[in-house]
Design a protein around this motif. Structure first.
Motif, PDB file in Angstrom:
ATOM      1  N   LYS A 198       2.498  -6.037  -9.746  1.00  0.00           N
ATOM      2  CA  LYS A 198       2.098  -4.736 -10.297  1.00  0.00           C
ATOM      3  C   LYS A 198       1.301  -4.011  -9.222  1.00  0.00           C
ATOM      4  O   LYS A 198       0.474  -4.614  -8.539  1.00  0.00           O
ATOM      5  N   LEU A 199       1.555  -2.716  -9.073  1.00  0.00           N
ATOM      6  CA  LEU A 199       0.885  -1.939  -8.044  1.00  0.00           C
ATOM      7  C   LEU A 199      -0.148  -1.025  -8.677  1.00  0.00           C
ATOM      8  O   LEU A 199       0.079  -0.471  -9.762  1.00  0.00           O
ATOM      9  N   ASN A 200      -1.245  -0.853  -8.009  1.00  0.00           N
ATOM     10  CA  ASN A 200      -2.281   0.080  -8.470  1.00  0.00           C
ATOM     11  C   ASN A 200      -1.934   1.467  -7.988  1.00  0.00           C
ATOM     12  O   ASN A 200      -2.020   1.747  -6.806  1.00  0.00           O
ATOM     13  N   THR A 201      -1.502   2.282  -8.916  1.00  0.00           N
ATOM     14  CA  THR A 201      -1.102   3.641  -8.538  1.00  0.00           C
ATOM     15  C   THR A 201      -2.129   4.645  -8.966  1.00  0.00           C
ATOM     16  O   THR A 201      -2.995   4.376  -9.735  1.00  0.00           O
ATOM     17  N   LYS A 257       5.313   1.620  -9.690  1.00  0.00           N
ATOM     18  CA  LYS A 257       4.455   0.859 -10.601  1.00  0.00           C
ATOM     19  C   LYS A 257       4.462  -0.630 -10.285  1.00  0.00           C
ATOM     20  O   LYS A 257       3.505  -1.335 -10.566  1.00  0.00           O
ATOM     21  N   GLN A 258       5.581  -1.107  -9.739  1.00  0.00           N
ATOM     22  CA  GLN A 258       5.709  -2.529  -9.434  1.00  0.00           C
ATOM     23  C   GLN A 258       6.798  -2.718  -8.390  1.00  0.00           C
ATOM     24  O   GLN A 258       7.563  -1.810  -8.101  1.00  0.00           O
ATOM     25  N   ASP A 304       0.837  -1.211   0.000  1.00  0.00           N
ATOM     26  CA  ASP A 304       0.000   0.000   0.000  1.00  0.00           C
ATOM     27  C   ASP A 304       0.869   1.256   0.000  1.00  0.00           C
ATOM     28  O   ASP A 304       0.599   2.215  -0.725  1.00  0.00           O
ATOM     29  N   ALA A 351       2.553   1.801  -3.442  1.00  0.00           N
ATOM     30  CA  ALA A 351       1.585   2.311  -4.422  1.00  0.00           C
ATOM     31  C   ALA A 351       1.343   3.807  -4.194  1.00  0.00           C
ATOM     32  O   ALA A 351       1.328   4.589  -5.152  1.00  0.00           O
TER      33      ALA A 351
END
Length: 166
Positions: free
Chosen positions: A163-166, A127-128, A119, A122
């Motif tokens: 992959k991160l939700n940005t 992005k990752q 968290d 992000a």
């Protein structure tokens, strides 16, 4: 049923940076029946990159604390092409290291640490994130459940990316 004891997750204090050496040692996966190496193993350059000179602007660490004592840590570093970690993907992708002391494992602390770090990353605009884990390590399944996907393997260790939700 919640197995997580009363745990505080917080940022590491500079006077605690030395604890990363112990947490790195505890993060080393040793298959059953194999003798654990001595603590001097973390002095090897390929392992020392994970804690040496920690505290740079791009370094970030969260600690899990129980009754005032650190019991787990998750930290990230950005590595250059030269001097990279085992889970290196590129110079913009932080690599995660994580460890929970043996007597505190299987209580949800690692999952809580990892989710809090993801968290935070992000929110910071990453992005990752990547990591390296032995495919026999119980943590391999935990990382998969957290959304990490294997991008390469040598048949023993896997490099995984989330992959991160940005």
């Amino acid at each position: 049923m919640n197995k997580t004891p009363s745990i505080l997750i917080r940022e590491i204090h500079p006077q605690e940076y030395h604890l990363l050496e112990e947490f790195l040692y505890e993060a080393i996966f040793i298959p059953e029946g194999v003798e654990r190496p001595g603590k001097e193993v973390i002095l090897r350059p390929e392992l020392a990159v994970y804690y040496k000179d920690f505290g740079k602007e791009s370094d970030y660490c969260l600690m899990a604390e129980s009754k005032g004592e650190p019991v787990g840590a998750v930290w990230i570093r950005l590595f250059p092409e030269c001097g990279k970690g085992y889970g290196f993907v590129d110079v913009r992708t932080p690599e995660v290291c994580m460890s929970v002391l043996p007597s505190y494992r299987n209580k949800g602390i690692g999952t809580a640490l990892l989710n809090t770090m993801l968290d935070s990353l992000a929110r910071r605009g990453f992005k990752q994130v990547s990591l390296s884990v032995d495919e026999e390590n119980y943590a391999f399944r935990m990382y998969g459940k957290a959304g990490f996907e294997t991008v390469s393997t040598d048949g023993i260790s896997a490099t995984m990316i989330k992959k991160l939700n940005t």
